[in-house]
Write an enzyme that holds these catalytic residues in place. Sequence first.
Site, mmCIF file in Angstrom:
data_model
loop_
_atom_site.group_PDB
_atom_site.id
_atom_site.type_symbol
_atom_site.label_atom_id
_atom_site.label_comp_id
_atom_site.label_asym_id
_atom_site.label_seq_id
_atom_site.Cartn_x
_atom_site.Cartn_y
_atom_site.Cartn_z
ATOM 1 N N ASP A 38 -4.610 3.962 -1.897
ATOM 2 C CA ASP A 38 -5.664 4.408 -0.981
ATOM 3 C C ASP A 38 -6.067 5.837 -1.289
ATOM 4 O OD1 ASP A 38 -6.064 2.154 0.791
ATOM 5 O OD2 ASP A 38 -4.034 2.521 1.532
ATOM 6 N N MET A 89 -11.705 -5.262 5.280
ATOM 7 C CA MET A 89 -10.884 -4.325 6.054
ATOM 8 C C MET A 89 -10.597 -4.899 7.435
ATOM 9 S SD MET A 89 -10.126 -1.858 4.097
ATOM 10 C CE MET A 89 -9.135 -1.081 5.394
ATOM 11 N N ASP A 124 -6.929 -6.009 4.250
ATOM 12 C CA ASP A 124 -6.258 -4.707 4.268
ATOM 13 C C ASP A 124 -6.309 -4.076 5.654
ATOM 14 O OD1 ASP A 124 -5.261 -2.181 3.646
ATOM 15 O OD2 ASP A 124 -7.039 -1.551 2.532
ATOM 16 N N MET A 174 -8.502 8.824 -0.401
ATOM 17 C CA MET A 174 -9.373 9.318 0.677
ATOM 18 C C MET A 174 -9.697 10.782 0.411
ATOM 19 S SD MET A 174 -7.391 7.769 3.989
ATOM 20 C CE MET A 174 -6.544 6.170 3.949
ATOM 21 N N HIS A 231 -1.459 -1.225 -4.101
ATOM 22 C CA HIS A 231 -2.700 -0.784 -3.479
ATOM 23 C C HIS A 231 -2.637 0.735 -3.297
ATOM 24 C CE1 HIS A 231 -6.299 -1.512 -1.024
ATOM 25 N NE2 HIS A 231 -5.842 -0.588 -0.206
ATOM 26 N N HIS A 265 -8.445 1.739 -3.928
ATOM 27 C CA HIS A 265 -9.395 1.587 -2.831
ATOM 28 C C HIS A 265 -9.979 2.961 -2.552
ATOM 29 C CE1 HIS A 265 -9.797 0.593 1.779
ATOM 30 N NE2 HIS A 265 -10.964 0.816 1.204
ATOM 31 N N SER A 288 0.853 -1.192 0.000
ATOM 32 C CA SER A 288 0.000 0.000 0.000
ATOM 33 C C SER A 288 0.882 1.231 0.000
ATOM 34 C CB SER A 288 -0.902 0.021 1.232
ATOM 35 O OG SER A 288 -1.552 1.279 1.300
ATOM 36 N N MET A 329 -12.017 5.512 -0.660
ATOM 37 C CA MET A 329 -12.647 5.886 0.606
ATOM 38 C C MET A 329 -13.136 7.315 0.438
ATOM 39 S SD MET A 329 -9.692 4.058 2.855
ATOM 40 C CE MET A 329 -8.590 4.061 1.424
HETATM 41 C C1 DX5 Z 1 -6.488 2.201 5.555
HETATM 42 C C2 DX5 Z 1 -6.021 1.809 4.179
HETATM 43 C C3 DX5 Z 1 -5.002 0.717 4.170
HETATM 44 C C4 DX5 Z 1 -3.668 1.140 4.761
HETATM 45 C C5 DX5 Z 1 -2.942 -0.064 5.275
HETATM 46 O O1 DX5 Z 1 -7.529 3.110 5.434
HETATM 47 O O2 DX5 Z 1 -7.134 1.360 3.418
HETATM 48 O O3 DX5 Z 1 -4.811 0.233 2.843
HETATM 49 O O4 DX5 Z 1 -2.862 1.769 3.809
HETATM 50 O O5 DX5 Z 1 -1.806 0.348 5.974
HETATM 51 P P1 DX5 Z 1 -1.107 -0.577 7.050
HETATM 52 O O6 DX5 Z 1 -0.702 -1.824 6.353
HETATM 53 O O7 DX5 Z 1 0.020 0.238 7.544
HETATM 54 O O8 DX5 Z 1 -2.157 -0.877 8.111
HETATM 55 ZN ZN ZN Z 2 -6.733 0.330 1.496
#
Ligand code: DX5
Ligand code: ZN
Length: 221
Positions: free
Chosen positions: A32, A133, A171, A34, A30, A63, A6, A65
């Site tokens: 993320d 998650m 994740d 947001m 991956h 992903h 990620s 969010m």
């Molecule tokens: C959280 C993200 C994850 C995050 C995971 O909102 O969706 O993908 O990057 O990070 P680690 O592996 O550090 O928990």
């Molecule tokens: Zn994620």
Amino acid sequence: MKIAPSILAADFANLASDVARVAPEADLLHVDCMDGHYVPNLTIGPPVVAALRRHTDLFLDCHLMVDNPAVLLPAFADAGADGVTVHVELGDPRPLLDGIRALGMRPGITLEPETPFDAVEPYLGEVGVLLVMSVRTGFGGQAFIPEVLEKVRAARRIVDERGLDLEIEIDGGIKLDNAHLAAAAGADVLVSGTGIFHQDDPAGAARRMREVAVAARAAAR
Ligand code: DX5
Ligand code: ZN
């Protein structure tokens, strides 16, 4: 078993080189995204996906969010995203899943740790990936919530019984010391941010994570 570093935990000012370091041991990247509304954090979006696309052939696993994925889907497709995963907590995901597919990307569905498995079960035949998650979304570096493994096991049973073409991805908080739990429960794809990029040897961490996961899956069979 697939490993999906990620990039949330990478150095955003040196993203291309951080990605290049882990690429030999990564199956997907991956990403993320947001928006500061769905979660209280703001990260990256289509412009960064487009920039990454010029540096890697890895599957870009986005992903989302965000409160309103629909308005962003065309931009993700244009940027070169391979897969887009949306949250079931936003309501009926079917229009979004159809939109993702129509734009030529792989649709995925995800659920927060507190959301019951029943919420995603109706869609398992319509998506390419179920993202379970194992931390509440919003931030990297949180502690793994082992209770979500029950949802991974439930999904594994259904995928095997029905012969679904569906990957089970997990994740949040995945590290070298718990990767075996996720793999034994039936996860196919392990996302890891800090567990890879915050290690002295990120590629080595990804490689060892895969080895641990492969062994645990074989032992569980
Ligand atoms: C959280 C993200 C994850 C995050 C995971 O909102 O969706 O993908 O990057 O990070 P680690 O592996 O550090 O928990
Ligand atoms: Zn994620």
